[in-house]
Design a protein around this motif. Structure first.
Motif, PDB file in Angstrom:
ATOM      1  N   PHE A  45      -3.610 -14.816 -24.896  1.00  0.00           N
ATOM      2  CA  PHE A  45      -4.677 -14.355 -25.457  1.00  0.00           C
ATOM      3  C   PHE A  45      -4.838 -15.010 -26.875  1.00  0.00           C
ATOM      4  O   PHE A  45      -3.950 -14.863 -28.199  1.00  0.00           O
ATOM      5  CB  PHE A  45      -6.156 -12.969 -25.004  1.00  0.00           C
ATOM      6  CG  PHE A  45      -5.850 -12.871 -24.315  1.00  0.00           C
ATOM      7  CD1 PHE A  45      -6.926 -14.050 -22.496  1.00  0.00           C
ATOM      8  CD2 PHE A  45      -5.621 -11.701 -23.025  1.00  0.00           C
ATOM      9  CE1 PHE A  45      -6.631 -13.157 -21.598  1.00  0.00           C
ATOM     10  CE2 PHE A  45      -5.463 -11.521 -22.130  1.00  0.00           C
ATOM     11  CZ  PHE A  45      -6.336 -12.293 -21.309  1.00  0.00           C
ATOM     12  N   PHE A  49      -8.903 -11.739 -30.062  1.00  0.00           N
ATOM     13  CA  PHE A  49      -8.166 -11.351 -28.714  1.00  0.00           C
ATOM     14  C   PHE A  49      -6.587 -11.598 -28.726  1.00  0.00           C
ATOM     15  O   PHE A  49      -6.160 -10.691 -27.829  1.00  0.00           O
ATOM     16  CB  PHE A  49      -8.936 -11.938 -27.257  1.00  0.00           C
ATOM     17  CG  PHE A  49     -10.433 -11.794 -27.521  1.00  0.00           C
ATOM     18  CD1 PHE A  49     -10.667 -10.783 -26.622  1.00  0.00           C
ATOM     19  CD2 PHE A  49     -11.046 -12.662 -27.741  1.00  0.00           C
ATOM     20  CE1 PHE A  49     -12.320 -10.391 -26.745  1.00  0.00           C
ATOM     21  CE2 PHE A  49     -12.665 -12.633 -27.709  1.00  0.00           C
ATOM     22  CZ  PHE A  49     -13.460 -11.524 -26.963  1.00  0.00           C
ATOM     23  N   TYR A  74      -3.399 -20.857 -18.113  1.00  0.00           N
ATOM     24  CA  TYR A  74      -4.718 -19.718 -18.637  1.00  0.00           C
ATOM     25  C   TYR A  74      -5.392 -19.970 -16.685  1.00  0.00           C
ATOM     26  O   TYR A  74      -5.123 -20.936 -16.200  1.00  0.00           O
ATOM     27  CB  TYR A  74      -5.655 -19.251 -19.232  1.00  0.00           C
ATOM     28  CG  TYR A  74      -5.571 -19.524 -20.578  1.00  0.00           C
ATOM     29  CD1 TYR A  74      -4.947 -18.001 -21.259  1.00  0.00           C
ATOM     30  CD2 TYR A  74      -4.976 -20.392 -21.527  1.00  0.00           C
ATOM     31  CE1 TYR A  74      -5.197 -17.625 -22.298  1.00  0.00           C
ATOM     32  CE2 TYR A  74      -5.217 -19.235 -22.824  1.00  0.00           C
ATOM     33  CZ  TYR A  74      -4.238 -18.855 -22.566  1.00  0.00           C
ATOM     34  OH  TYR A  74      -4.328 -18.485 -24.049  1.00  0.00           O
ATOM     35  N   LEU A  96     -13.477 -11.299 -23.368  1.00  0.00           N
ATOM     36  CA  LEU A  96     -11.914 -11.197 -23.738  1.00  0.00           C
ATOM     37  C   LEU A  96     -11.102 -12.181 -22.400  1.00  0.00           C
ATOM     38  O   LEU A  96     -10.572 -13.361 -23.612  1.00  0.00           O
ATOM     39  CB  LEU A  96     -11.253  -9.971 -23.018  1.00  0.00           C
ATOM     40  CG  LEU A  96      -9.619  -9.772 -23.530  1.00  0.00           C
ATOM     41  CD1 LEU A  96      -9.601  -8.615 -24.203  1.00  0.00           C
ATOM     42  CD2 LEU A  96      -8.740 -11.015 -22.660  1.00  0.00           C
ATOM     43  N   TRP A  97     -11.610 -12.508 -21.179  1.00  0.00           N
ATOM     44  CA  TRP A  97     -10.919 -13.829 -20.054  1.00  0.00           C
ATOM     45  C   TRP A  97     -11.715 -14.992 -20.845  1.00  0.00           C
ATOM     46  O   TRP A  97     -10.591 -16.144 -20.857  1.00  0.00           O
ATOM     47  CB  TRP A  97     -11.633 -12.967 -18.802  1.00  0.00           C
ATOM     48  CG  TRP A  97     -10.656 -12.269 -18.624  1.00  0.00           C
ATOM     49  CD1 TRP A  97     -10.382 -11.341 -17.530  1.00  0.00           C
ATOM     50  CD2 TRP A  97      -8.988 -12.131 -17.787  1.00  0.00           C
ATOM     51  NE1 TRP A  97      -9.642 -10.462 -17.370  1.00  0.00           N
ATOM     52  CE2 TRP A  97      -8.376 -11.068 -17.106  1.00  0.00           C
ATOM     53  CE3 TRP A  97      -8.328 -13.298 -18.107  1.00  0.00           C
ATOM     54  CZ2 TRP A  97      -6.959 -11.523 -16.807  1.00  0.00           C
ATOM     55  CZ3 TRP A  97      -6.939 -13.388 -16.935  1.00  0.00           C
ATOM     56  CH2 TRP A  97      -6.147 -12.149 -16.992  1.00  0.00           C
ATOM     57  N   GLY A 100     -10.875 -15.538 -24.675  1.00  0.00           N
ATOM     58  CA  GLY A 100      -9.419 -14.779 -25.302  1.00  0.00           C
ATOM     59  C   GLY A 100      -8.430 -16.333 -24.939  1.00  0.00           C
ATOM     60  O   GLY A 100      -6.823 -16.348 -25.150  1.00  0.00           O
ATOM     61  N   SER A 101      -9.229 -17.016 -23.636  1.00  0.00           N
ATOM     62  CA  SER A 101      -8.425 -17.870 -23.238  1.00  0.00           C
ATOM     63  C   SER A 101      -8.662 -19.780 -23.503  1.00  0.00           C
ATOM     64  O   SER A 101      -8.739 -20.374 -23.185  1.00  0.00           O
ATOM     65  CB  SER A 101      -8.529 -17.961 -21.732  1.00  0.00           C
ATOM     66  OG  SER A 101      -9.684 -18.701 -21.204  1.00  0.00           O
TER      67      SER A 101
END
Length: 118
Positions: A45, A49, A74, A96-97, A100-101
Motif C-alpha cells: 500500500f 497506508f 492490486y 485502506l484498500w 492505499g492502492s
C-alpha cells in the motif's frame, strides 16, 4: 486465513459468477482477463497506508500487459467479511484498500456477520 463463516460469502459470490458465465451474462473471454484468488496477502500500500498489511477473503486481480501475461499490482474488486470486526472497522478496511492502492481497488464488497437476534 478466512474461516468457514468467512468462506461462505466468497463461495456464494463464486457461485453467482459461475452461473452468470453459464448464462452468457459475463462473456467467456472474461475468464482469461481476471484471476480470482482467495486470501492473497497485500503489503504494498502507498501514502499514509504504507506498511499496512491486508488479507482479503476474495480478490479479483486483472490480467494485464502484453497478452495479459501479468497480474495487476492490486485487485480491482475485494471481498471483505467480518464477524468480530465492527461495521466502522470494515469501512476503515475499505478506505485502506481504495486509497492505499491509489484507487486501483475500485470496489470493496463488505459482508458483516451478526449473532442471531441482533
Amino acid at each position: 486465513m478466512p474461516s468457514n463463516l468467512h468462506a461462505c460469502a466468497a463461495s456464494w459470490l463464486l457461485k453467482m459468477i459461475t452461473r452468470a458465465l453459464a448464462h452468457g451474462l459475463i462473456p467467456q473471454v472474461w475468464d482469461d482477463t481476471m484471476m480470482i484468488m482467495t486470501a492473497p496477502e497485500f503489503n504494498n500500500f502507498i501514502n499514509e497506508f504504507a506498511g499496512s498489511f491486508k488479507e482479503a477473503d476474495l480478490t479479483f486481480l486483472p490480467c494485464v500487459g502484453p497478452e495479459r501475461a501479468q497480474i495487476a499490482e492490486y485487485p480491482s474488486v475485494v471481498l471483505e467479511s467480518g464477524w468480530s470486526e465492527s461495521a466502522s472497522r470494515l469501512q476503515d478496511d475499505a478506505k485502506l484498500w481504495q486509497e492505499g492502492s491509489g484507487r486501483a481497488v475500485r470496489v470493496v464488497l463488505q459482508v458483516k456477520f451478526y449473532r442471531p437476534n441482533q
